[in-house]
Write a protein that holds these residues in place. Structure first.
Motif, PDB file in Angstrom:
ATOM      1  N   LYS A 135       0.816  -1.218   0.000  1.00 28.41           N
ATOM      2  CA  LYS A 135       0.000   0.000   0.000  1.00 28.41           C
ATOM      3  C   LYS A 135       0.847   1.263   0.000  1.00 28.41           C
ATOM      4  O   LYS A 135       0.524   2.252  -0.677  1.00 28.41           O
ATOM      5  N   ASP A 136       1.936   1.234   0.760  1.00 25.55           N
ATOM      6  CA  ASP A 136       2.800   2.414   0.831  1.00 25.55           C
ATOM      7  C   ASP A 136       3.448   2.702  -0.517  1.00 25.55           C
ATOM      8  O   ASP A 136       3.634   3.864  -0.898  1.00 25.55           O
ATOM      9  N   SER A 137       3.804   1.639  -1.250  1.00 25.44           N
ATOM     10  CA  SER A 137       4.392   1.831  -2.578  1.00 25.44           C
ATOM     11  C   SER A 137       3.380   2.473  -3.527  1.00 25.44           C
ATOM     12  O   SER A 137       3.727   3.344  -4.331  1.00 25.44           O
ATOM     13  N   ILE A 138       2.134   2.021  -3.418  1.00 24.30           N
ATOM     14  CA  ILE A 138       1.078   2.602  -4.253  1.00 24.30           C
ATOM     15  C   ILE A 138       0.879   4.074  -3.905  1.00 24.30           C
ATOM     16  O   ILE A 138       0.780   4.931  -4.789  1.00 24.30           O
ATOM     17  N   LYS A 139       0.846   4.386  -2.617  1.00 17.10           N
ATOM     18  CA  LYS A 139       0.651   5.765  -2.180  1.00 17.10           C
ATOM     19  C   LYS A 139       1.821   6.664  -2.581  1.00 17.10           C
ATOM     20  O   LYS A 139       1.632   7.798  -3.027  1.00 17.10           O
ATOM     21  N   ASP A 140       3.032   6.153  -2.418  1.00 15.35           N
ATOM     22  CA  ASP A 140       4.220   6.976  -2.657  1.00 15.35           C
ATOM     23  C   ASP A 140       4.480   7.245  -4.129  1.00 15.35           C
ATOM     24  O   ASP A 140       5.172   8.200  -4.480  1.00 15.35           O
ATOM     25  N   TYR A 141       3.926   6.408  -5.002  1.00 17.72           N
ATOM     26  CA  TYR A 141       4.227   6.545  -6.431  1.00 17.72           C
ATOM     27  C   TYR A 141       3.827   7.913  -6.976  1.00 17.72           C
ATOM     28  O   TYR A 141       4.588   8.536  -7.732  1.00 17.72           O
ATOM     29  N   ILE A 142       2.649   8.410  -6.593  1.00 22.29           N
ATOM     30  CA  ILE A 142       2.180   9.687  -7.119  1.00 22.29           C
ATOM     31  C   ILE A 142       3.049  10.843  -6.625  1.00 22.29           C
ATOM     32  O   ILE A 142       3.173  11.877  -7.302  1.00 22.29           O
ATOM     33  N   LYS A 143       3.688  10.669  -5.465  1.00 17.43           N
ATOM     34  CA  LYS A 143       4.504  11.748  -4.896  1.00 17.43           C
ATOM     35  C   LYS A 143       5.769  11.999  -5.698  1.00 17.43           C
ATOM     36  O   LYS A 143       6.412  13.040  -5.530  1.00 17.43           O
ATOM     37  N   THR A 144       6.127  11.053  -6.561  1.00 13.48           N
ATOM     38  CA  THR A 144       7.269  11.275  -7.451  1.00 13.48           C
ATOM     39  C   THR A 144       6.852  12.067  -8.684  1.00 13.48           C
ATOM     40  O   THR A 144       7.708  12.496  -9.469  1.00 13.48           O
ATOM     41  N   LYS A 145       5.538  12.255  -8.864  1.00 15.67           N
ATOM     42  CA  LYS A 145       5.023  12.945 -10.042  1.00 15.67           C
ATOM     43  C   LYS A 145       4.527  14.352  -9.739  1.00 15.67           C
ATOM     44  O   LYS A 145       4.607  15.242 -10.574  1.00 15.67           O
ATOM     45  N   MET A 146       3.955  14.553  -8.538  1.00 14.57           N
ATOM     46  CA  MET A 146       3.398  15.850  -8.182  1.00 14.57           C
ATOM     47  C   MET A 146       3.351  16.019  -6.667  1.00 14.57           C
ATOM     48  O   MET A 146       3.424  15.041  -5.923  1.00 14.57           O
ATOM     49  N   LYS A 147       3.236  17.258  -6.216  1.00 11.00           N
ATOM     50  CA  LYS A 147       3.277  17.573  -4.779  1.00 11.00           C
ATOM     51  C   LYS A 147       1.952  18.078  -4.223  1.00 11.00           C
ATOM     52  O   LYS A 147       1.779  18.171  -3.002  1.00 11.00           O
ATOM     53  N   SER A 148       0.994  18.414  -5.073  1.00  8.51           N
ATOM     54  CA  SER A 148      -0.277  18.971  -4.627  1.00  8.51           C
ATOM     55  C   SER A 148      -1.044  17.983  -3.747  1.00  8.51           C
ATOM     56  O   SER A 148      -1.301  16.845  -4.142  1.00  8.51           O
ATOM     57  N   LYS A 149      -1.415  18.420  -2.557  1.00  2.37           N
ATOM     58  CA  LYS A 149      -2.156  17.558  -1.633  1.00  2.37           C
ATOM     59  C   LYS A 149      -3.508  17.161  -2.205  1.00  2.37           C
ATOM     60  O   LYS A 149      -3.998  16.053  -1.964  1.00  2.37           O
ATOM     61  N   TYR A 150      -4.128  18.061  -2.952  1.00  5.58           N
ATOM     62  CA  TYR A 150      -5.437  17.775  -3.539  1.00  5.58           C
ATOM     63  C   TYR A 150      -5.342  16.606  -4.513  1.00  5.58           C
ATOM     64  O   TYR A 150      -6.140  15.651  -4.445  1.00  5.58           O
ATOM     65  N   TYR A 151      -4.370  16.656  -5.411  1.00  6.87           N
ATOM     66  CA  TYR A 151      -4.244  15.613  -6.425  1.00  6.87           C
ATOM     67  C   TYR A 151      -3.726  14.304  -5.826  1.00  6.87           C
ATOM     68  O   TYR A 151      -4.092  13.214  -6.276  1.00  6.87           O
ATOM     69  N   ILE A 152      -2.890  14.415  -4.800  1.00 14.40           N
ATOM     70  CA  ILE A 152      -2.419  13.209  -4.105  1.00 14.40           C
ATOM     71  C   ILE A 152      -3.595  12.506  -3.431  1.00 14.40           C
ATOM     72  O   ILE A 152      -3.732  11.279  -3.487  1.00 14.40           O
TER      73      ILE A 152
END
Length: 253
Positions: A135-152
């Protein structure tokens, strides 16, 4: 019209323009979000054991970045999963211990090379799958693409709360078991070929069976076979259960 009235009208006009622009941005954002949700929901209809997720991007801007991240993650998993399943279904792998194959090379050079190649390829791909099931890998993946809390947060909603990745997360334990069973089977197969190579003058193949000149060697060979059959049964069980989960329990095997 005096200057005061003109000033008020200008202010009202500016406020109206600002509200219209805000409304346009909000509506456009809502349309993009709905398009994204519909597109991601449509991915749940795909079969992760045979389909690809690298579909055309339907949204724009940050929504497109988010959409691409989800599709990339799912597609990477699907490609690796399909490759692992392909290895397990490969005829050369399933027929590795057919006695008739022993007639071609009693040094078993090709078999040893095949086991080494298969072990390396299989473990590389299944380790990646197991890592991607977290689950953490799935969650962390988007953080390498963008920083916006809304989109995360929207990414996590679509990938986790919306069950898009549920079969991935559920398959982690079975992938680990499949990895163990397949490696045991490869190890045991390697032991069998080493045993046969060591005693190459003590056996022959007749009618598709290995026959030894010594009962002691035959007993030892049969012990190896019993072990590999057990490994194979457990591998097949894990393999079919994995298919069942990855097909979202739609298929009864």
């Amino acid at each position: 019209m005096n200057n005061k009235k003109k000033f008020i009208l200008i202010i009202v006009f500016i406020i109206l323009i600002v509200f219209l622009l805000i409304g346009f941005v909000v509506i456009r954002g809502k349309i993009q979000e709905n398009t994204l949700k519909n597109e991601i929901n449509s991915l749940k209809e795909l079969d992760i054991t045979k389909d690809r997720y690298n579909k055309p991007i339907k949204t724009k801007g940050n929504y497109a970045v988010l959409e691409e991240a989800i599709k990339d993650y799912l597609d990477d998993y699907a490609v690796n999963l399909q490759s692992v399943l392909s290895i397990l279904k490969d005829d050369e792998f399933t027929n590795l211990l057919l006695a008739d194959n022993y007639l071609e090379d009693i040094e078993f050079k090709e078999q040893f090379l095949f086991i080494e190649k298969t072990r390396k390829s299989f473990n590389t791909k299944i380790n990646k799958l197991i890592e991607n099931c977290d689950k953490d890998s799935i969650k962390d993946y988007i953080k390498t693409k963008m920083k916006s809390k809304y989109y995360i947060a929207l990414y996590e909603e679509l990938m986790l709360d919306n069950n898009v990745s549920s079969e991935i997360i559920e398959s982690k334990e079975l992938l680990s078991k499949t990895k163990d069973r397949v490696n045991l089977m490869l190890d045991t197969s390697e032991e069998i070929f080493s045993f046969l190579k060591k005693h190459k003058d003590e056996w022959v193949v007749e009618n598709g069976e290995v026959k030894f000149r010594s009962q002691v060697l035959l007993n030892e060979y049969n012990t190896y076979l019993a072990k590999v059959r057990q490994d194979k049964r457990m591998r097949n069980y894990a393999f079919f259960m994995l298919l069942l989960i990855c097909k979202e329990k739609k298929v009864v095997i």
